[in-house]
Write an enzyme that holds these catalytic residues in place. Structure first.
Site, PDB file in Angstrom:
ATOM      1  CE  LYS A  40      -0.527  -0.337   5.062  1.00  0.00           C
ATOM      2  NZ  LYS A  40      -1.201  -0.839   6.240  1.00  0.00           N
ATOM      3  CG  HIS A 170      -4.285  -4.578  11.938  1.00  0.00           C
ATOM      4  ND1 HIS A 170      -3.003  -5.030  11.274  1.00  0.00           N
ATOM      5  CD2 HIS A 170      -4.052  -3.241  12.264  1.00  0.00           C
ATOM      6  CE1 HIS A 170      -2.337  -4.234  11.282  1.00  0.00           C
ATOM      7  NE2 HIS A 170      -2.792  -3.014  11.785  1.00  0.00           N
ATOM      8  NE  ARG A 223      -3.120  -7.886   7.743  1.00  0.00           N
ATOM      9  CZ  ARG A 223      -3.819  -8.553   8.921  1.00  0.00           C
ATOM     10  NH1 ARG A 223      -4.497  -9.619   8.802  1.00  0.00           N
ATOM     11  NH2 ARG A 223      -3.821  -7.943  10.034  1.00  0.00           N
ATOM     12  CE1 TYR A 269      10.908  32.453   1.375  1.00  0.00           C
ATOM     13  CE2 TYR A 269      11.042  30.045   1.806  1.00  0.00           C
ATOM     14  CZ  TYR A 269      10.717  31.236   0.942  1.00  0.00           C
ATOM     15  OH  TYR A 269      10.322  31.072  -0.351  1.00  0.00           O
ATOM     16  CB  CYS A 315      12.696  26.618   0.996  1.00  0.00           C
ATOM     17  SG  CYS A 315      13.831  27.583   1.656  1.00  0.00           S
ATOM     18  CG  ASP A 317      10.429  23.819  -4.304  1.00  0.00           C
ATOM     19  OD1 ASP A 317       9.536  22.944  -4.248  1.00  0.00           O
ATOM     20  OD2 ASP A 317       9.922  25.079  -4.455  1.00  0.00           O
TER      21      ASP A 317
HETATM   22  C1  LIG Z   1      -0.768  -1.706   6.807  1.00  0.00           C
HETATM   23  C2  LIG Z   1      -1.126  -2.925   7.455  1.00  0.00           C
HETATM   24  C3  LIG Z   1      -0.320  -4.128   7.716  1.00  0.00           C
HETATM   25  C4  LIG Z   1       1.006  -4.195   7.561  1.00  0.00           C
HETATM   26  O1  LIG Z   1       1.556  -3.466   8.763  1.00  0.00           O
HETATM   27  P1  LIG Z   1       3.091  -3.400   8.928  1.00  0.00           P
HETATM   28  O2  LIG Z   1       3.351  -3.261  10.245  1.00  0.00           O
HETATM   29  O3  LIG Z   1       3.743  -2.745   7.887  1.00  0.00           O
HETATM   30  O4  LIG Z   1       3.451  -5.010   8.695  1.00  0.00           O
HETATM   31  C5  LIG Z   1      -0.988  -5.202   7.933  1.00  0.00           C
HETATM   32  N1  LIG Z   1      -2.507  -5.456   8.000  1.00  0.00           N
HETATM   33  C6  LIG Z   1      -3.233  -4.370   7.893  1.00  0.00           C
HETATM   34  C7  LIG Z   1      -4.604  -4.432   8.163  1.00  0.00           C
HETATM   35  C8  LIG Z   1      -2.836  -3.180   7.588  1.00  0.00           C
HETATM   36  O5  LIG Z   1      -3.212  -2.139   7.585  1.00  0.00           O
END
Ligand SMILES: *Cc1c(COP(=O)(O)O)cnc(C)c1O
Length: 377
Positions: A40, A170, A223, A269, A315, A317
């Protein structure tokens, strides 16, 4: 977004390092447990398609993304593996997901009710769904078994429209030393899976932190996100890792302008920095529009193996550094990575700016080109 390829500021991505990080994670998994590479947010700033290709070579059998557009970008690039969108999509896009064999999370019966008529009216394959269970993260998911059963009842009305391909949760504290909350979440999740009439193909709970420190909970898929990029998910909290994590990203630029200034001369700046004597000041062509944030003032970069302070305000850039001597235009500057015996990590940058390395990596703007180093094959 215009990518500045004609400017020396570049994100370097070491493909071989990513390959090794994935291979190490895979080597620790039980037989039959799969690794989905979490790509992602443009692969945490490392470049979606490049990282997906490397992860695939390393043995990842699927991908996780945050949004449907990222999943479609992978399909357009001819990745055929399972792809799971981690965030909720609007019911109106359920047919797009189904048509492209993209799996989506489901967190309510109402979502299924809204998506169902759209999935019957077209010649579509069943929509693959993963039941999202909120065991304590408090973000998305069913909070009770009864809510999950209501959702299954909607599916039961027209089972040919949906394929219950997974169930997942999660963890919110998998990267902390204290495991009490983690264990509570794991217990809750087990109660949800036990209540399912049939175990779906994918049962998954592990982000990187869980896979590193709670491997027993892996389910049959992990994941795998931040650790693939070689970053410790806990920051400094748990330095012990089962295999060496090697960071894949560096950030480099060059001095584009060098000058000598004298006592009292001001830089940038607000004239917040004044030279305390004769000093050499270099200008680096990168700024907060590239994700090198204003709060990096006072931090340092590496030139010729030496730390050089960022002086004056960053800045949009450009920013300026104080150098020990005159370094001409074209001199390499390392913002993240190694120079001589010294190095600066994304964690160092995060520490200085009071955030986490995830945020620094994702903030590197699309204006910065990504370039592979140590490309595989
Ligand atoms: C982003 C995400 C992950 C990956 O997490 P890491 O800490 O980068 O391994 C896994 N599961 C879900 C639901 C996430 O949103």
């Amino acid at each position: 977004m215009v990518t500045a390829t004609l400017r020396p500021s570049t994100v370097l991505v070491n493909e071989t390092v990513i390959l090794h990080n994935v291979a190490h994670a895979l080597a620790r998994l039980d037989a039959g447990t799969e690794l989905f590479a979490v790509v992602k947010a443009d692969a945490y700033g490392h470049g979606l398609l490049r990282v997906a290709r490397v992860a695939e070579k390393a043995g990842a059998t699927g991908f996780c993304v945050a949004v449907l557009d990222e999943a479609l970008a992978l399909r357009q690039a001819h990745f055929t593996q399972p792809i799971l969108v981690l965030g909720l999509i609007e019911p109106q896009y359920a047919p797009v997901a189904a048509a492209n064999h993209i799996s989506v999370p489901v967190a309510s019966a109402a979502w299924l009710e809204a998506a169902l008529p759209l999935l019957t009216s077209e010649k579509l394959p069943p929509l693959a769904i993963h039941l999202a269970i909120d065991t304590g993260m408090g973000r998305i998911g069913f909070q009770t078994i009864a809510q999950m059963q209501d959702a299954l009842a909607v599916i039961g009305k027209q089972p040919e429209c949906f394929d219950v391909a997974g169930i997942f949760t999660h963890f919110s504290t998998a990267d902390e030393k204290d495991t009490a909350y983690f264990e509570m979440q794991a217990r809750r999740f087990n109660a949800f899976t036990a209540a399912l009439p049939k175990r779906p193909r994918y049962v998954h709970v592990s982000n990187s932190a869980t896979s590193l420190w709670h491997a027993a909970c892996n389910g049959n898929m992990i994941r795998f996100g931040v650790a693939m990029y070689g970053l410790n998910p806990s920051g400094h909290a748990i330095p012990e890792v089962p295999y060496a994590l090697e960071p894949a990203l560096s950030l480099v630029s060059q001095i584009v302008f060098c000058k000598q200034v004298h006592q009292g001369d001001a830089i940038s700046y607000g004239a917040t920095y004044r030279a305390s004597g004769d000093e050499f000041i270099g200008t680096v062509p990168m700024g907060y529009a590239d994700g090198w944030l204003r709060r990096m003032q006072g931090f340092h970069v590496l030139i010729d193996g030496q730390f050089c302070e960022i002086v004056g305000r960053v800045c949009m850039d450009q920013f300026m550094v104080r150098m020990p001597k005159a370094y001409p235009a074209g001199t390499p500057v390392v913002l993240v990575g190694q120079s001589g015996d010294q190095s600066i990590s994304l964690q160092d940058v995060a520490d200085y700016s009071d955030t986490i390395h995830y945020e620094i990596a994702c903030s590197l703007a699309a204006r910065l080109p990504r370039q592979s180093v140590a490309p595989i094959e």
